[in-house]
Design a protein around this motif. Structure first.
Motif, PDB file in Angstrom:
ATOM      1  N   ARG A  95      15.132  28.464  42.317  1.00 11.26           N
ATOM      2  CA  ARG A  95      14.283  29.224  43.227  1.00 11.26           C
ATOM      3  C   ARG A  95      14.797  30.646  43.487  1.00 11.26           C
ATOM      4  O   ARG A  95      14.006  31.607  43.393  1.00 11.26           O
ATOM      5  CB  ARG A  95      14.132  28.457  44.547  1.00 11.26           C
ATOM      6  N   PRO A  96      16.087  30.874  43.792  1.00 11.82           N
ATOM      7  CA  PRO A  96      16.540  32.256  44.034  1.00 11.82           C
ATOM      8  C   PRO A  96      16.342  33.151  42.811  1.00 11.82           C
ATOM      9  O   PRO A  96      15.915  34.307  42.941  1.00 11.82           O
ATOM     10  CB  PRO A  96      18.023  32.088  44.377  1.00 11.82           C
ATOM     11  N   GLN A  97      16.641  32.605  41.626  1.00 11.14           N
ATOM     12  CA  GLN A  97      16.450  33.396  40.409  1.00 11.14           C
ATOM     13  C   GLN A  97      14.978  33.652  40.136  1.00 11.14           C
ATOM     14  O   GLN A  97      14.601  34.724  39.664  1.00 11.14           O
ATOM     15  CB  GLN A  97      17.094  32.680  39.226  1.00 11.14           C
ATOM     16  N   ALA A  98      14.141  32.661  40.433  1.00 12.28           N
ATOM     17  CA  ALA A  98      12.706  32.824  40.232  1.00 12.28           C
ATOM     18  C   ALA A  98      12.148  33.919  41.142  1.00 12.28           C
ATOM     19  O   ALA A  98      11.323  34.739  40.715  1.00 12.28           O
ATOM     20  CB  ALA A  98      11.980  31.507  40.476  1.00 12.28           C
ATOM     21  N   LEU A  99      12.598  33.930  42.408  1.00 17.53           N
ATOM     22  CA  LEU A  99      12.139  34.970  43.334  1.00 17.53           C
ATOM     23  C   LEU A  99      12.594  36.344  42.875  1.00 17.53           C
ATOM     24  O   LEU A  99      11.833  37.318  42.955  1.00 17.53           O
ATOM     25  CB  LEU A  99      12.656  34.675  44.744  1.00 17.53           C
ATOM     26  N   ARG A 100      13.833  36.442  42.404  1.00 19.03           N
ATOM     27  CA  ARG A 100      14.331  37.713  41.897  1.00 19.03           C
ATOM     28  C   ARG A 100      13.516  38.151  40.674  1.00 19.03           C
ATOM     29  O   ARG A 100      13.191  39.336  40.521  1.00 19.03           O
ATOM     30  CB  ARG A 100      15.810  37.574  41.532  1.00 19.03           C
ATOM     31  N   PHE A 101      13.198  37.196  39.820  1.00 20.01           N
ATOM     32  CA  PHE A 101      12.431  37.514  38.617  1.00 20.01           C
ATOM     33  C   PHE A 101      11.034  38.022  38.975  1.00 20.01           C
ATOM     34  O   PHE A 101      10.557  39.005  38.401  1.00 20.01           O
ATOM     35  CB  PHE A 101      12.326  36.269  37.742  1.00 20.01           C
ATOM     36  N   ILE A 102      10.376  37.354  39.932  1.00 15.33           N
ATOM     37  CA  ILE A 102       9.041  37.785  40.355  1.00 15.33           C
ATOM     38  C   ILE A 102       9.093  39.174  40.983  1.00 15.33           C
ATOM     39  O   ILE A 102       8.215  40.018  40.750  1.00 15.33           O
ATOM     40  CB  ILE A 102       8.439  36.761  41.331  1.00 15.33           C
TER      41      ILE A 102
END
Length: 414
Positions: A95-102
């Motif tokens: 989730r943290p990496q996904a938010l950063r990616f978005i």
């Protein structure tokens, strides 16, 4: 000259000659841009005799079918990650990496869009012939900004396949961002056209408009229902269903005063993944790209007013290229898609994302047809698309080569 003879000459120039040039150049230039270059050269020089009947009416129709199919397969590829060249057994991001990616993907769209819109409003639309025929100064500026923000998903997939598996970690990041960008592009394009046509759409609301809305809702509902059911129908049923999604989506968007290409794209995006996995989506896209759509792109270049092509137009294209590339690179540096990327890695991802390819030309064609781009702006944006696409591969290779050289020097020093 008969219609069939004109079509044969049309296909010989924009399909046969383009394919021959692509093979003669060792496939070093993306085949997508070669018909456009041929069309631009013919428009600038005026050497094509009018008696040849090129562009032909049949060629226009066939080319438009090709670009509809290309937009449809782009919609399929946007949702269906199975058709993208990805690493095996790739797991979803935490989730943290996904938010950063978005956040990074949003920045890669927002910064070029804002930079392009402001540059267009305060400089480019003040140039002779750059005023949008409809919508006013800000609408024309927003149209240019949208084209500046584009990342070309279909062409980028081809470039990444040509780069091979060596740089897979970086190319996968760029591809995932391009998937998001592509979906936002088409949504933003639809919203811009709705804003420009808002009053007239409401005034001309009719039973056909209501039916078009109902068709789109029905397609979305059917796709969602089939996705939840996870049904795997026989292949023959899928082959029947895909043209229905394509034709119904294109017709509905046309009835709403938008462009048929928008409906074709969203029609593809509504197809359940379980269905699309049963057909060769990549081959369909390649068939459209190489065998039919070159007529559309060649005609797009050929139909540009030759008088607007010149030194001033090239200067404007180069200036737009600088804005587009600088904004993409600044976006990935300011908000990298991964905390593990070095600055040079982030720049390499930005080099891939600045590729405009076919999607900018499709978007610019739609906006010109709707009066939100002038012929001068359209010519400059088409030239920009060609330049940025030609730049993508060499720019990326130069960055990763310098990184590899720097790493080698570091190991040697140790």
């Amino acid at each position: 000259m008969t219609d069939l003879t004109a079509l044969a000459l049309d296909a010989l120039i924009f399909i046969g000659l383009a394919w021959t040039a692509w093979r003669a150049l060792g496939r070093s230039i993306p085949i997508a841009v070669i018909p456009i270059i041929i069309g631009l050269l013919l428009a600038a020089t005026g050497v094509l005799p009018a008696s040849w009947g090129v562009p032909s009416k049949l060629g226009d129709q066939i080319g438009f079918i090709g670009v509809l199919l290309l937009a449809f397969t782009a919609g399929l590829e946007t949702r269906q990650s199975a058709h993208l060249p990805s690493a095996p057994n790739a797991a979803p991001l935490p989730r943290p990496q996904a938010l950063r990616f978005i956040a990074s993907a949003s920045m890669a769209l927002l910064l070029p869009f804002v930079a392009g819109t402001l540059a267009a409003h305060y400089y480019f639309t003040g140039l002779p012939g750059w005023d949008a025929p409809k919508g006013g100064a800000w609408m024309g500026s927003l149209a240019i900004g949208l084209c500046i923000a584009v990342s070309a998903l279909p062409v980028l997939i081809g470039i990444i396949r040509e780069l091979g598996p060596l740089h897979r970690p970086l190319t996968q990041i760029a591809l995932r961002i391009a998937v998001i960008d592509d979906a936002v592009l088409w949504t933003g394009l639809a919203l811009l056209l709705l804003a420009a046509e808002g009053g007239s759409l409401l005034a001309s609301a009719s039973s056909a408009t209501a039916l078009a809305v109902g068709v789109l809702v029905a397609l979305a509902f059917a796709g969602r229902l089939a996705q939840r059911a996870q049904a795997a129908p026989p292949v023959w049923a899928v082959w029947i269903a895909l043209p229905v999604f394509l034709v119904a989506g294109a017709w509905a968007s046309s009835q709403l005063g938008l462009h048929a290409l928008l409906g074709a794209y969203f029609g593809g995006a509504m197809v359940p993944s379980a269905w699309s996995r049963r057909v060769p989506v990549e081959r369909l896209g390649q068939f459209a790209l190489i065998g039919i759509a070159p007529l559309f792109f060649g005609h797009s270049g050929l139909k540009i007013d030759g008088s607007v092509l010149g030194w001033a137009s090239l200067q404007a294209s180069v200036a737009l290229l600088v804005v587009a590339v600088a904004a993409k690179l600044a976006a990935v540096i300011a908000c990298p898609p991964s905390s593990t990327l070095s600055r040079r890695d982030a720049l390499a991802v930005g080099a891939l994302l600045q590729c405009k390819g076919l999607m900018e030309i499709v978007a610019a064609t739609i906006l010109r047809d709707k009066g939100l781009l002038s012929e001068h702006a359209f010519a400059a944006l088409v030239t920009l698309a060609v330049l940025s696409t030609l730049l993508t591969g060499p720019f990326f290779r130069a960055l990763v080569k310098r990184r590899a050289t720097a790493d080698a020097h570091g190991r040697h020093a140790v």
